[in-house]
Design a protein around this motif. Sequence first.
Motif, PDB file in Angstrom:
ATOM      1  N   TYR A  30      40.454  43.378  37.409  1.00 35.67           N
ATOM      2  CA  TYR A  30      39.238  42.624  37.103  1.00 35.67           C
ATOM      3  C   TYR A  30      39.613  41.334  36.365  1.00 35.67           C
ATOM      4  O   TYR A  30      40.526  41.332  35.536  1.00 35.67           O
ATOM      5  N   ASN A 138      40.815  41.610  29.894  1.00 36.53           N
ATOM      6  CA  ASN A 138      41.177  42.506  28.793  1.00 36.53           C
ATOM      7  C   ASN A 138      41.540  41.660  27.589  1.00 36.53           C
ATOM      8  O   ASN A 138      41.844  40.480  27.748  1.00 36.53           O
ATOM      9  N   SER A 144      45.824  45.542  31.791  1.00 31.31           N
ATOM     10  CA  SER A 144      44.763  44.944  32.596  1.00 31.31           C
ATOM     11  C   SER A 144      43.776  46.001  33.084  1.00 31.31           C
ATOM     12  O   SER A 144      44.154  47.147  33.319  1.00 31.31           O
ATOM     13  N   PRO A 145      42.507  45.604  33.249  1.00 27.37           N
ATOM     14  CA  PRO A 145      41.477  46.540  33.700  1.00 27.37           C
ATOM     15  C   PRO A 145      41.436  46.685  35.216  1.00 27.37           C
ATOM     16  O   PRO A 145      41.463  45.692  35.940  1.00 27.37           O
ATOM     17  N   HIS A 150      36.933  49.882  32.115  1.00 26.73           N
ATOM     18  CA  HIS A 150      38.047  49.331  31.332  1.00 26.73           C
ATOM     19  C   HIS A 150      37.651  47.987  30.715  1.00 26.73           C
ATOM     20  O   HIS A 150      37.987  47.703  29.568  1.00 26.73           O
ATOM     21  N   VAL A 151      36.946  47.166  31.478  1.00 24.69           N
ATOM     22  CA  VAL A 151      36.528  45.848  30.976  1.00 24.69           C
ATOM     23  C   VAL A 151      35.599  46.023  29.783  1.00 24.69           C
ATOM     24  O   VAL A 151      35.791  45.410  28.732  1.00 24.69           O
ATOM     25  N   SER A 154      37.296  47.106  26.618  1.00 19.54           N
ATOM     26  CA  SER A 154      38.157  46.118  25.979  1.00 19.54           C
ATOM     27  C   SER A 154      37.374  44.917  25.459  1.00 19.54           C
ATOM     28  O   SER A 154      37.650  44.424  24.371  1.00 19.54           O
ATOM     29  N   TYR A 262      47.572  51.589  36.231  1.00 18.29           N
ATOM     30  CA  TYR A 262      46.855  51.189  35.007  1.00 18.29           C
ATOM     31  C   TYR A 262      45.784  52.197  34.610  1.00 18.29           C
ATOM     32  O   TYR A 262      45.592  52.452  33.418  1.00 18.29           O
ATOM     33  N   HIS A 266      45.609  53.789  31.003  1.00 22.20           N
ATOM     34  CA  HIS A 266      44.385  53.718  30.192  1.00 22.20           C
ATOM     35  C   HIS A 266      43.950  55.122  29.771  1.00 22.20           C
ATOM     36  O   HIS A 266      43.595  55.351  28.618  1.00 22.20           O
TER      37      HIS A 266
END
Length: 302
Positions: A30, A138, A144-145, A150-151, A154, A262, A266
């Motif tokens: 992303y 991120n 990284s997302p 994830h976004v 972060s 990732y 995560h």
Amino acid sequence: MTCPSEEELQRAAEIIKQGGLVAFPTETVYGLGANALDAVAVARIFAAKQRPLASPLIVHVNGEAMARTLVSDWPERASRLAARFWPGPLTLVLKKAEIVPDVVTAGLDSVGVRVPSHPVALELIRRAGVPIAAPSANRFMEISPTTAAHVRASLGDKVDMVLDAGPTQVGIESTVASLHRDPPVVLRPGMISQGQLEEATGMNWEREQDVPEVMESPGQHERHYAPRTPLYLFQTRAELPEGRGVIINLPPDCIAYAANLYAALHAADKEGWDWIGVVEPPDKPEWAGIRDRLRRASVKPH
Ligand code: TXA
Ligand code: MG
């Protein structure tokens, strides 16, 4: 597949046009996007990520024509690479045009451009009508997302909108190739290998090892893409430390491995282990991008 609605895409494009920040899916990870031609909007990206201004951003465009508006020189090699790998996970570094604000390129005279292959990214660029500068979405130095969750974890409310299209496909960041140097050179390995670039351009590229450490890719910090939990890259279990740890198992095929890496990091990072162990992948060209990310994320076994 999760997919943003018409209304969401239109709202996101309006936010970009008005100088705001939109997190959006690309095929790699992303991105945190802003209008690349608006220096104030781009400065917001750095603030949201707490990213040093010395790290240049990649500008996302919807085709070669838009890419050419951002550069002052478009060599034959660029056409060959664009024809072969765009849309896709390849960033080309070229001499920049006047219209690209200095904040985008960290003051360098070059700019990184790429055409992402994700339909949502392409549609966002089309609707906004401007090139979109976007680093990974991120905070600086984090992994990284590869999902919208994830976004949000972060960056939270530092972003005006998150376009959710489910997990990304490629899973690690694009290959960054500089055509601003002669011979060209890979500044950041990714899933498009140096061999593929050499084949497409019909020439040998500079070998990564021969490139001086402090070269034109600022922001390639040694410790990068790292989970909070110490990560050990190991060959035999004897190299692993004491304590409660987890060993991550990933598919043996490099494409599936990258796609899942990732998300696995995560997830493991949230569980509060003393360490995370990852078996060192094969030293083969198609694994170069994955090996690079793991090396940067890892601590040396003692
Ligand atoms: O797949 C990707 O590349 C993702 C998605 C969102 O497109 N983006 C990404 O951006 O990974 P970021 O900011 O995390 O990494 C950008 C990389 C850095 O290694 C930076 O040094 C390099 O691109 N870069 C950008 N512009 C450059 C330039 N003008 N000269 C040299 N390196 C440049
Ligand atoms: Mg990044």
